[in-house]
Design an enzyme around this catalytic site. Structure first.
Site, PDB file in Angstrom:
ATOM      1  N   GLY A  11      -5.687   2.639  -8.236  1.00  0.00           N
ATOM      2  CA  GLY A  11      -5.314   1.664  -9.262  1.00  0.00           C
ATOM      3  C   GLY A  11      -6.511   0.963  -9.850  1.00  0.00           C
ATOM      4  O   GLY A  11      -6.439  -0.223 -10.185  1.00  0.00           O
ATOM      5  N   HIS A  12      -7.620   1.677 -10.022  1.00  0.00           N
ATOM      6  CA  HIS A  12      -8.889   1.036 -10.394  1.00  0.00           C
ATOM      7  C   HIS A  12      -8.894   0.467 -11.819  1.00  0.00           C
ATOM      8  O   HIS A  12      -9.750  -0.352 -12.147  1.00  0.00           O
ATOM      9  CB  HIS A  12     -10.042   2.031 -10.253  1.00  0.00           C
ATOM     10  N   ARG A  13      -7.979   0.890 -12.663  1.00  0.00           N
ATOM     11  CA  ARG A  13      -7.967   0.374 -14.034  1.00  0.00           C
ATOM     12  C   ARG A  13      -7.056  -0.839 -14.200  1.00  0.00           C
ATOM     13  O   ARG A  13      -7.073  -1.488 -15.246  1.00  0.00           O
ATOM     14  CB  ARG A  13      -7.538   1.477 -15.016  1.00  0.00           C
ATOM     15  N   GLY A  14      -6.275  -1.162 -13.195  1.00  0.00           N
ATOM     16  CA  GLY A  14      -5.424  -2.339 -13.255  1.00  0.00           C
ATOM     17  C   GLY A  14      -6.217  -3.609 -13.027  1.00  0.00           C
ATOM     18  O   GLY A  14      -7.422  -3.571 -12.739  1.00  0.00           O
ATOM     19  N   SER A 108       2.405  -8.622  -2.200  1.00  0.00           N
ATOM     20  CA  SER A 108       2.699  -9.680  -3.159  1.00  0.00           C
ATOM     21  C   SER A 108       3.394 -10.823  -2.450  1.00  0.00           C
ATOM     22  O   SER A 108       4.090 -10.623  -1.453  1.00  0.00           O
ATOM     23  CB  SER A 108       3.605  -9.134  -4.269  1.00  0.00           C
ATOM     24  N   SER A 109       3.251 -12.020  -2.999  1.00  0.00           N
ATOM     25  CA  SER A 109       3.905 -13.183  -2.400  1.00  0.00           C
ATOM     26  C   SER A 109       5.420 -13.119  -2.532  1.00  0.00           C
ATOM     27  O   SER A 109       6.136 -13.873  -1.875  1.00  0.00           O
ATOM     28  CB  SER A 109       3.387 -14.469  -3.063  1.00  0.00           C
ATOM     29  N   CYS A 110       5.939 -12.202  -3.357  1.00  0.00           N
ATOM     30  CA  CYS A 110       7.393 -12.104  -3.531  1.00  0.00           C
ATOM     31  C   CYS A 110       8.080 -11.505  -2.309  1.00  0.00           C
ATOM     32  O   CYS A 110       9.307 -11.441  -2.261  1.00  0.00           O
ATOM     33  CB  CYS A 110       7.736 -11.299  -4.775  1.00  0.00           C
ATOM     34  N   TYR A 137      11.151  -4.723  -5.845  1.00  0.00           N
ATOM     35  CA  TYR A 137       9.695  -4.728  -5.696  1.00  0.00           C
ATOM     36  C   TYR A 137       9.299  -5.315  -4.344  1.00  0.00           C
ATOM     37  O   TYR A 137       8.429  -4.778  -3.636  1.00  0.00           O
ATOM     38  CB  TYR A 137       9.062  -5.539  -6.826  1.00  0.00           C
ATOM     39  N   LYS A 141       7.233  -3.535  -1.186  1.00  0.00           N
ATOM     40  CA  LYS A 141       6.017  -4.091  -0.598  1.00  0.00           C
ATOM     41  C   LYS A 141       6.183  -4.377   0.898  1.00  0.00           C
ATOM     42  O   LYS A 141       5.249  -4.193   1.687  1.00  0.00           O
ATOM     43  CB  LYS A 141       5.603  -5.360  -1.352  1.00  0.00           C
ATOM     44  N   HIS A 180       3.685 -11.063 -16.471  1.00  0.00           N
ATOM     45  CA  HIS A 180       3.923 -12.224 -15.625  1.00  0.00           C
ATOM     46  C   HIS A 180       3.739 -13.510 -16.436  1.00  0.00           C
ATOM     47  O   HIS A 180       3.273 -13.487 -17.572  1.00  0.00           O
ATOM     48  CB  HIS A 180       2.973 -12.211 -14.430  1.00  0.00           C
TER      49      HIS A 180
END
Length: 310
Positions: A11-14, A108-110, A137, A141, A180
């Protein structure tokens, strides 16, 4: 990590992956393996297996994911569940097969229950019901966290997990519907300023409290954890401070230079009432963020203006 080590940043482009790459480059790492989604579909088991067998990475930062805001999470529930589980399952399993020295999985905190006590401690995981809008999601995770724990337990893999708070920064997603809250507000205020609008309408009541971490701070934290953390339990990454969506909107309005008013559409969902991370474990290890929120928003806004024509 050895300076000559082969490091795969998935995911280097994110936003997160590119921040990790910048942190690696700043510290002198030169053998960084990158693949775009067109070059390597991480959802494809056979392709991921072939890639790992050929490249034999020493370390893996698993930052690839399908992400989005409330609307995207709630609309594309099957996609968020399937694609994230597929990505992390393929990468984690091949890291085990090819004997990767260490893997860092980013969640993620979710993952925390909707009504968990605040601030959110790592041991609150799976103690209550998830927020409905991003449940798929979050479940994906949580599965990634449990995979890292299981591969550690069964096979002795040095796989760790980190749970960042809400992120923003360079290479953020500014899609008008699927972004977001912080990047969405940057775009809305910029559009309103550009178009001469008199007001900006924001979803919800403005009362939910959120914590925000600049992505390049997370990139530095990821390198710190790769070198200094090897416990089974995942670890929170954040700043330990939050503010209301109303106050966030006011701050972004000022930085963008929008002169109109802010209105709230209380018929739209608020999401989780509060999400503040307990970052005591991380602070005790010796890492703290460096970039204040206002400074980070200014940097993000400059990046937005440089890359988006509206």
């Amino acid at each position: 990590m050895e300076k000559e080590a082969k490091i795969f940043v998935a995911g280097h482009r994110g936003m997160v992956g590119s921040a990790i790459v910048r942190a690696l480059e700043r510290k002198g790492y030169t053998c960084i393996i990158k693949r775009t989604s067109k070059e390597l579909d991480l959802r494809n088991q056979a392709d991921v297996a072939a890639f790992f067998a050929e490249q034999q990475p020493d370390y893996v930062f698993l930052a690839a994911a399908k992400v989005g805001g409330i609307m995207a999470n709630n609309t594309y529930r099957a996609d968020f569940l399937y694609e994230n589980i597929a990505i992390q399952t393929n990468v984690i399993h091949q890291a085990y097969i090819q004997k990767v020295k260490k893997l860092l999985f980013l969640g993620s905190s979710c993952i925390y229950p909707k009504l968990a006590p605040q601030p959110l401690r790592e041991d609150y995981l799976l103690t209550g019901t998830l927020e409905t809008t991003n449940e798929p999601y979050a479940i994906a995770k949580i599965a990634g966290i449990k995979m890292c724990e299981a591969y550690r337990s069964q096979y002795g893999c040095n796989f760790i997990s980190a749970m960042p708070t809400n992120l923003y920064g360079i290479n953020d997603n500014y899609h008008p519907e699927n972004s977001h809250v912080l990047p969405a507000l940057i775009r809305r205020f910029h559009e309103a300023k550009t178009n001469g609008a008199t007001s900006v309408t924001i979803w919800g009541t403005g009362t939910p409290l959120r914590e925000f971490l600049y992505a390049d701070d997370l990139g530095e934290a990821c390198l710190f954890l790769m070198d200094n953390y090897s416990d089974e339990q995942f670890i929170n990454v954040g700043i330990g401070e939050d503010l209301s969506i109303r106050d966030l909107a006011t701050l972004i309005k000022e930085i963008v230079g929008f002169k109109g008013s802010i209105e709230f559409d209380e018929q739209k969902p608020d999401g989780t009432p509060r999400k503040l991370m307990d970052v005591k474990k991380l602070h005790d290890l010796g890492w703290k963020h460096k970039i204040p929120l206002a400074d980070g928003i200014r940097l993000a806004y400059e990046d937005f203006k440089a890359k988006h024509t509206i």
